[in-house]
Scaffold this active site. Sequence first.
Site, short mmCIF file in Angstrom:
data_model
loop_
_atom_site.label_atom_id
_atom_site.label_comp_id
_atom_site.label_asym_id
_atom_site.label_seq_id
_atom_site.Cartn_x
_atom_site.Cartn_y
_atom_site.Cartn_z
NE ARG A 43 -4.22 -1.50 0.26
CZ ARG A 43 -4.24 -2.79 -1.03
NH1 ARG A 43 -3.04 -2.66 -1.99
NH2 ARG A 43 -5.20 -3.23 -0.85
CD GLU B 55 -3.24 2.80 -4.71
OE1 GLU B 55 -1.34 2.95 -5.04
OE2 GLU B 55 -3.61 2.42 -4.73
CG HIS C 111 -2.66 -1.01 -6.38
ND1 HIS C 111 -3.26 -0.32 -5.30
CD2 HIS C 111 -3.00 -3.09 -6.26
CE1 HIS C 111 -3.61 -1.52 -4.31
NE2 HIS C 111 -3.48 -2.09 -4.96
P1 NAI Z 1 -1.42 -11.28 5.02
O1 NAI Z 1 -2.39 -10.53 6.21
O2 NAI Z 1 -1.73 -12.58 4.64
O3 NAI Z 1 -0.37 -11.05 5.40
C1 NAI Z 1 -0.01 -9.94 6.23
C2 NAI Z 1 1.24 -9.53 6.97
O4 NAI Z 1 1.34 -8.56 7.29
C3 NAI Z 1 0.72 -11.01 8.27
O5 NAI Z 1 1.57 -11.55 8.44
C4 NAI Z 1 0.94 -9.37 9.33
O6 NAI Z 1 0.60 -10.33 10.35
C5 NAI Z 1 1.91 -8.87 8.74
N1 NAI Z 1 2.21 -7.62 9.62
C6 NAI Z 1 0.68 -7.13 10.34
N2 NAI Z 1 1.69 -5.28 11.10
C7 NAI Z 1 3.31 -5.75 10.99
C8 NAI Z 1 4.11 -4.18 11.08
N3 NAI Z 1 3.70 -3.58 11.78
N4 NAI Z 1 5.33 -5.29 10.20
C9 NAI Z 1 5.52 -6.00 9.42
N5 NAI Z 1 4.39 -6.88 9.33
C10 NAI Z 1 3.35 -6.71 9.95
O7 NAI Z 1 -1.49 -10.26 3.80
P2 NAI Z 1 -1.73 -10.45 2.52
O8 NAI Z 1 -2.36 -11.40 1.15
O9 NAI Z 1 0.11 -11.68 2.15
O10 NAI Z 1 -1.18 -9.32 2.19
C11 NAI Z 1 -0.61 -8.44 2.21
C12 NAI Z 1 -0.59 -6.89 1.31
O11 NAI Z 1 -0.72 -6.80 0.13
C13 NAI Z 1 -2.36 -6.51 1.69
O12 NAI Z 1 -2.76 -5.92 2.95
C14 NAI Z 1 -2.51 -5.63 0.58
O13 NAI Z 1 -2.43 -3.92 1.14
C15 NAI Z 1 -1.19 -5.81 -0.14
N6 NAI Z 1 -1.45 -6.12 -1.23
C16 NAI Z 1 -1.70 -6.18 -3.24
C17 NAI Z 1 -2.02 -5.89 -4.03
C18 NAI Z 1 -1.15 -5.54 -5.72
O14 NAI Z 1 -1.92 -5.45 -6.48
N7 NAI Z 1 -0.26 -4.79 -5.75
C19 NAI Z 1 -3.05 -7.42 -3.95
C20 NAI Z 1 -3.14 -7.79 -3.50
C21 NAI Z 1 -2.43 -7.40 -2.24
#
Ligand code: NAI
Length: 331
Positions: free
Chosen positions: A231, A261, A293
């Site tokens: 993000r 964005e 994105h």
């Molecule tokens: P997820 O929920 O499986 O993993 C997120 C991880 O971040 C969790 O392990 C959580 O403990 C960790 N986390 C929470 N707070 C944190 C911190 N302060 N420091 C480090 N890690 C922390 O989510 P997923 O599916 O892996 O997605 C991650 C992010 O990717 C989403 O939140 C979204 O913002 C982004 N995303 C971007 C896309 C794109 O098209 N560019 C598409 C899909 C997701």
Amino acid sequence: MNIVFFSSKPYDEIWFTPLCKDYGYNPIYLESKLDEHTAPLASEGDAICAFVNDDLSANTIKALSKCNIQGIFMRCAGFNNVDLDACHMYKIPVMRVPGYSPEAVAEFAMGLYLTVNRRIHRAYTRTRDFNMNINGLMGHDIHNKVAGIIGTGKIGQAMINICKGFGMQVIAYDPFPVGNLDVKYTPLDYLFANSDFISLHCPLTEGTKYIINEDSISKMHDGVYIVNTSRGKLIKTDALLNALLTPGKIGGVGLDVYEEESDLYYEDKSNEIMEDEKLARLTTFPNVIITSHQGYFTREAMQSIAIETMENAYALFNNLPLRNQVLRNHQ
Ligand code: NAI
């Protein structure tokens, strides 16, 4: 049941139209972004479907409740743009698609790193002009370099596997480490100081906003590469611009997301004057790549998003358990 799709694009309709038909739902596609002013357009709907740059802040939720909307289906994983307190107050359940294709995003993140490191984006434009000079295009081997992964959820884990496949040493930071994951967890400052390449895979929360800022950048070593497919607000753009202007500090940057964005991405602004000076400045650096994105944008991911969204709708409309519901205080 009518589902009103905000921020709809032709590529959304391709996937959702046949599935809606199968499930017996009527899609109403709107190009408009959702915000408090466009929310009344949902009045024909029983539920709405929204995307990453829609604005689901408290006033929007209030306006949606006036339209008697029964549920919000986010056709994405992130939900930082949704005021969950307001949804709770107006009793509108929110569902998302938590893990449609982590590989799609992780592969794209690695693609950005490879491209910016080996200057493939610049080689592409040069050779199209029959400029076969390779001055300025030297990169580094990524084999044996250290990858620092911030956030080891679904996408972070896929990224760890990809980095290992390239022979990188991988370290990671996550406040909620995954028990049996084969990776060396380190404190965040250690990761900043020891990574050749940093890839962001944590959600945007109050705690992660501007996790990349002046202070964290000062801890990174010269020539560091940073890729953000998570993000935009994880990176303080002013701090990044200053670092890019410091000779030798930044090896390269790949940004699939940008902090401002929401009014720009997914639209063709090529005939307009670019008013966002920071974005305009970022595009001038030879070692910066910006994409709008699209990390999620593969056939497999789109199909999976559409199927899971329809499953979310089916659960809501049939009073079944909402397994993808996002509740207040969701981490
Ligand atoms: P997820 O929920 O499986 O993993 C997120 C991880 O971040 C969790 O392990 C959580 O403990 C960790 N986390 C929470 N707070 C944190 C911190 N302060 N420091 C480090 N890690 C922390 O989510 P997923 O599916 O892996 O997605 C991650 C992010 O990717 C989403 O939140 C979204 O913002 C982004 N995303 C971007 C896309 C794109 O098209 N560019 C598409 C899909 C997701």
